[in-house]
Design an enzyme around this catalytic site. Structure first.
Site, PDB file in Angstrom:
ATOM      1  N   HIS A 147       0.818  -1.214   0.000  1.00 49.83           N
ATOM      2  CA  HIS A 147       0.000   0.000   0.000  1.00 49.83           C
ATOM      3  C   HIS A 147       0.855   1.270   0.000  1.00 49.83           C
ATOM      4  O   HIS A 147       0.325   2.373   0.071  1.00 49.83           O
ATOM      5  CB  HIS A 147      -0.912   0.009   1.228  1.00 49.83           C
ATOM      6  CG  HIS A 147      -0.140   0.039   2.525  1.00 49.83           C
ATOM      7  ND1 HIS A 147       0.470  -1.075   3.035  1.00 49.83           N
ATOM      8  CD2 HIS A 147       0.125   1.047   3.390  1.00 49.83           C
ATOM      9  CE1 HIS A 147       1.076  -0.759   4.159  1.00 49.83           C
ATOM     10  NE2 HIS A 147       0.880   0.522   4.408  1.00 49.83           N
ATOM     11  N   HIS A 154      -6.475  -6.427   6.354  1.00 49.24           N
ATOM     12  CA  HIS A 154      -6.046  -7.809   6.114  1.00 49.24           C
ATOM     13  C   HIS A 154      -7.059  -8.742   6.783  1.00 49.24           C
ATOM     14  O   HIS A 154      -7.263  -8.676   7.997  1.00 49.24           O
ATOM     15  CB  HIS A 154      -4.665  -8.066   6.714  1.00 49.24           C
ATOM     16  CG  HIS A 154      -3.539  -7.341   6.036  1.00 49.24           C
ATOM     17  ND1 HIS A 154      -2.883  -7.856   4.944  1.00 49.24           N
ATOM     18  CD2 HIS A 154      -2.958  -6.149   6.294  1.00 49.24           C
ATOM     19  CE1 HIS A 154      -1.937  -7.012   4.565  1.00 49.24           C
ATOM     20  NE2 HIS A 154      -1.966  -5.962   5.366  1.00 49.24           N
ATOM     21  N   ASP A 159      -6.051  -2.873  -1.981  1.00 46.63           N
ATOM     22  CA  ASP A 159      -4.820  -2.091  -1.975  1.00 46.63           C
ATOM     23  C   ASP A 159      -3.927  -2.516  -3.141  1.00 46.63           C
ATOM     24  O   ASP A 159      -4.345  -3.300  -4.008  1.00 46.63           O
ATOM     25  CB  ASP A 159      -4.106  -2.229  -0.631  1.00 46.63           C
ATOM     26  CG  ASP A 159      -3.488  -3.607  -0.419  1.00 46.63           C
ATOM     27  OD1 ASP A 159      -3.953  -4.564  -1.059  1.00 46.63           O
ATOM     28  OD2 ASP A 159      -2.553  -3.721   0.393  1.00 46.63           O
ATOM     29  N   ASP A 206      -3.958  -7.803  -0.840  1.00 44.08           N
ATOM     30  CA  ASP A 206      -4.144  -8.586   0.380  1.00 44.08           C
ATOM     31  C   ASP A 206      -4.969  -7.836   1.422  1.00 44.08           C
ATOM     32  O   ASP A 206      -5.255  -8.358   2.490  1.00 44.08           O
ATOM     33  CB  ASP A 206      -2.813  -9.050   0.977  1.00 44.08           C
ATOM     34  CG  ASP A 206      -1.851  -7.909   1.268  1.00 44.08           C
ATOM     35  OD1 ASP A 206      -2.240  -6.739   1.089  1.00 44.08           O
ATOM     36  OD2 ASP A 206      -0.698  -8.190   1.652  1.00 44.08           O
TER      37      ASP A 206
END
Length: 819
Positions: free
Chosen positions: A463, A686, A599, A603
């Protein structure tokens, strides 16, 4: 006050007169001591062991009898179901057998059933056992149909359906009035129907029928599906267990207080102890009398005049010390053992921090972070450093007798260069490389399972801004964290693997996109059509994410799905809610059910409701926990320190176990594996599934599970969110600080700050829980920044908590401009 030795022995007659009662007293004391020791052994060891042994035998017998009754009942049910179906009145329509009429008649024979289905085998095969096409409850019923289609024995499984536990039974039968058309009869019953086969004596103990299931990592778990009776928790060690033939069930019987109180132990050991105590007392008395007589005779024969004190003094003066001096080496050893200069145990063990002081090394220390490698692509991840990383990895993998490694990258402008250098370095080290191209990071994790190659390297800046890049590394099936990152750094410093291997490895190109999509599509069922906006943020999910949801029969509105390493529309960070503005607007403009964003490497996931509300990741975890824990009571759910305190309450109320842990995808995956958790997540987005998936973070799969949840619940995402507890909270806040100071600043804050009655948690940074909310300040593992988050029951309480943190932070860093 003190008498001399001469005075004590001056009256031989007095010394010769032993008291007549002394042997009796000694004998009584011996008997009492022996009796006390014996009773202590009887009551503390023998009797509990005997009761436990008998209770365990009785528990095993009870469990075996109950399991036998259940097995017999299932066999009777099999015969009854087959006979009932065969006796049904044949009914036909123009299209074939009238299944609805047959099902209605069958239901009358099984009035306890909640649902009855007759599904012809040709129909099941024609729709490929599709959950939505067959109108089934869940994937469990799909699995039962598949298993029953190829088995002569009935198959069954229990599961949670809302607040009710059901057992579905599937059995292969022949449709009546047909020329042998096979069908699967699928009946569902409330688990309370099983109680008739379990004794109802509450005082005797508790019967539990448990079901075993195996998660995607091959770990076995047990869950109770029905119980009867009562027993104390400390009696579980005495429980008996017996399997129910032909099922994944077992019966556990735990004895209750009434049963344990009724167990009697033999009186013979008590009689033996009393007899031994009496004999010991008599023997003690006899020996005391004998020793007294013998001692007097011996003293009389051996009495000698005492040497004068002056003679003793002369002897000492002439001969020195009466004892030899302790050798110096022995004194040194004795002192060393008695007076240790160092502690055996270091009690001051704080957070795991990665010490990467590489001032003398020709590459920057800070790119070797807690759970990946990340830095500026042009100035820090140079070709030379990438090659050294590849060489060290190749040497490490060859040492562990691995010959292959998977490599992939995201869509950043620098990724092709770094991936090329990495591949060449691995090939030079003698490894064969499977290059799966530009894919999201979850596809790399999937590839390690699909190809059975346990190690992989993903070139990605995740990211971070477009100018950054890095590597996420999987070794031996685990994403490496701080310790193994440090080992890799040390190997690079030592020049490990710098010499080329004798034989260069081979390069193989593989495209796993279709396999990945097929795997998810085979797991996810979306019975009701949805309209989704998919924002790939010009990242690596741009091709796969729209294709996935089209495969799941959703209407897809793609947004920023062109792969562009410049990230022209917004930064690839879904945890920053400013980057979701385009998604919010698109959802509102298109009238979508909801929207999802990913992102830079896919993930992480973020969601936006149909009304444009951003769904924070801890809220998303609450919704997913309501689905996962409801089917798996007692399941662990792992979450990081940045998540709402409501999350732990929701998990606990659902019957799960809430596990708070450090922020970081590598830490979370390690904790998932350690606990066998079926669900996990971080506030950054996540999401980890251990149920039906591989336990790693996968934004695309998480988004698909969210879509499945909304469709099967027949509720909008807004409606599901309305069921959750509410509070006032901030998003994740970032406070820029120099990379070299961030960890030390948190340590000073923890040592010097005063948060009053707040409860401090040091799992990761400093989290303080108050009665009305909580606050967190920690050092980011991926950026030169501190991250903060706050939550309060009301806006006023939230403001108070933030003010408290500002005040305490000012004490250790007065120049810092915080939130």
């Amino acid at each position: 006050m003190f008498r001399s030795r001469q005075q004590v022995t001056s009256d031989p007659g007095q010394a010769a007169r032993p008291a007549g009662t002394r042997p009796l007293l000694i004998g009584a004391l011996c008997a009492a001591l022996l009796l006390a020791a014996g009773l202590g052994w009887l009551l503390g060891t023998y009797q509990p062991a005997q009761i436990a042994s008998q209770a365990t035998q009785l528990s095993q017998l009870e469990a075996e009898q109950a399991a036998s009754r259940l097995s017999q009942a299932l066999r009777q049910f099999q015969r009854r179901l087959a006979g009932t179906v065969a006796a049904l009145t044949p009914s036909h329509t123009d299209a074939g057998p009238d299944l609805e009429a047959l099902e209605g008649e069958l239901r009358q024979s099984f009035p306890q059933s909640r649902s009855v289905r007759l599904l012809p085998l040709p129909q099941l095969q024609s729709v490929n056992y599709s959950l939505s096409a067959l109108g089934l409850r869940n994937h469990i019923e799909v699995d039962l149909l598949r298993r029953a289609s190829g088995s002569e024995m009935p198959v069954l499984e229990s599961y949670s359906a809302g607040e009710l536990w059901l057992t579905s039974v599937a059995q292969l039968v022949q449709l009546p009035g047909t020329t042998g058309i096979p069908a699967v009869a699928l009946l569902s019953f409330p688990n309370s129907a099983l109680l008739q086969y379990l004794p109802a004596d509450d005082q005797g103990g508790r019967f539990d029928v448990q079901q075993q299931f195996t998660d995607n990592r091959g770990n076995d778990h047990l869950r109770s599906i029905v119980s009867s009776g009562e027993a104390d928790a400390d009696a579980t060690r005495l429980a008996g267990t017996a399997a129910v033939d032909g099922t994944t069930w077992r019966v556990v019987f735990t004895p209750g207080s009434h049963l344990l109180g009724a167990i009697e132990t033999s009186r013979l050991p008590y009689l033996l102890v009393a007899t031994l105590a009496l004999l010991g007392g008599l023997l003690g008395a006899a020996l005391t009398a004998r020793l007294a007589r013998d001692g007097h005779s011996l003293r009389t024969r051996m009495r000698r005049p005492a040497a004068p004190a002056a003679a003793v003094a002369d002897a000492v003066a002439n001969n020195g010390d009466t004892q030899s001096e302790t050798p110096p080496r022995q004194r040194e050893l004795e002192r060393g053992l008695l007076y240790q200069d160092n502690h055996f145990i270091d009690d001051d063990i704080g957070e795991l921090e990665l010490d990467l002081d590489l001032e003398d090394e020709p590459f920057p220390a800070h790119i070797f972070r807690a759970y990946d490698i990340r830095g500026n692509a042009d100035t820090e991840l140079t070709n030379a450093l990438v090659r050294r990383i590849a060489n060290a990895l190749a040497a490490r993998l060859k040492d562990s007798e691995q010959s292959q490694v998977i490599v992939a990258s995201d869509a950043r402008l620098s990724s092709p260069r770094i991936r090329s250098e990495l591949i060449n370095g691995l090939l030079e080290g003698g490894l064969s490389v499977i290059d799966i191209g530009i894919v999201p990071t979850p596809v790399v994790y999937f590839a390690t399972h699909h190809l059975d190659v346990p190690s992989a390297v993903m070139v990605t800046g995740s990211h971070n801004p477009a100018t950054d890049n890095g590597m996420k590394i999987v070794l031996d099936g685990q994403t490496i964290g701080a310790g193994r990152i440090a080992e890799l750094r040390d190997a690079i410093t030592a020049g490990q693997g710098s010499a080329p291997a004798a034989q260069r490895g081979k390069l193989v190109d593989r495209d796993l996109s279709a396999d990945y999509l097929e795997r998810i599509a085979g797991d996810i069922a979306i019975p009701a059509p949805l309209k989704l906006v998919v924002d790939a943020g010009n990242g690596a999910t741009g091709d796969l994410a729209p294709a996935l949801f089209r495969e799941l029969n959703c209407e897809v509105v793609p947004l920023h799905c062109e792969l562009d390493g410049h990230f022209p529309n917004h930064a690839p960070d879904t945890s920053d809610e400013r980057n979701l503005a385009d998604l919010v607007q698109a959802v509102l403009d298109k009238g979508a059910s909801f929207g999802v964003a990913f992102d830079g490497d896919g993930d992480r996931v973020a969601a936006v409701t149909g009304s444009g509300q951003v769904v924070r990741a801890d809220e998303l975890l609450m919704l997913l926990a309501m689905d996962v824990v409801a089917r798996n009571p007692g399941a662990d759910v792992v979450f990081d320190v940045k998540c709402s305190r409501h999350l732990a309450r929701v998990i606990t109320e659902l019957g799960g176990r809430a596990v708070m842990w450090k922020t970081g995808h590598a830490y979370m995956k390690q904790k998932m594996a350690e606990t066998g958790a079926l669900l996990g997540g971080e506030f950054s987005g996540h999401i980890f599934f251990g149920e039906r998936w591989y336990g790693h973070d996968d934004g695309l799969y998480a988004a698909a599970r969210l879509a499945e949840l909304c469709a099967t619940q027949d509720s909008s995402l807004d409606e599901l969110l309305a069921q959750l507890p509410r509070s006032v909270s901030t998003p994740e806040l970032r406070i820029p600080v120099p990379e070299s100071e961030k960890f030390a600043l948190i340590e000073r804050l923890a040592e010097q700050a005063d948060f009053g009655a707040g409860k401090l948690t040091r799992i990761d940074g400093l989290r303080v829980d108050f009665h009305s909310g909580w606050g967190l300040l920690r050092a980011s593992n991926t950026e030169a920044a501190l991250t903060a988050r706050f939550e309060g029951d009301t806006q006023e309480q939230l403001d108070d908590i933030m003010a408290t943190f500002r005040e305490q932070l000012a004490r250790v860093a007065p120049d810092l401009q915080p939130f």
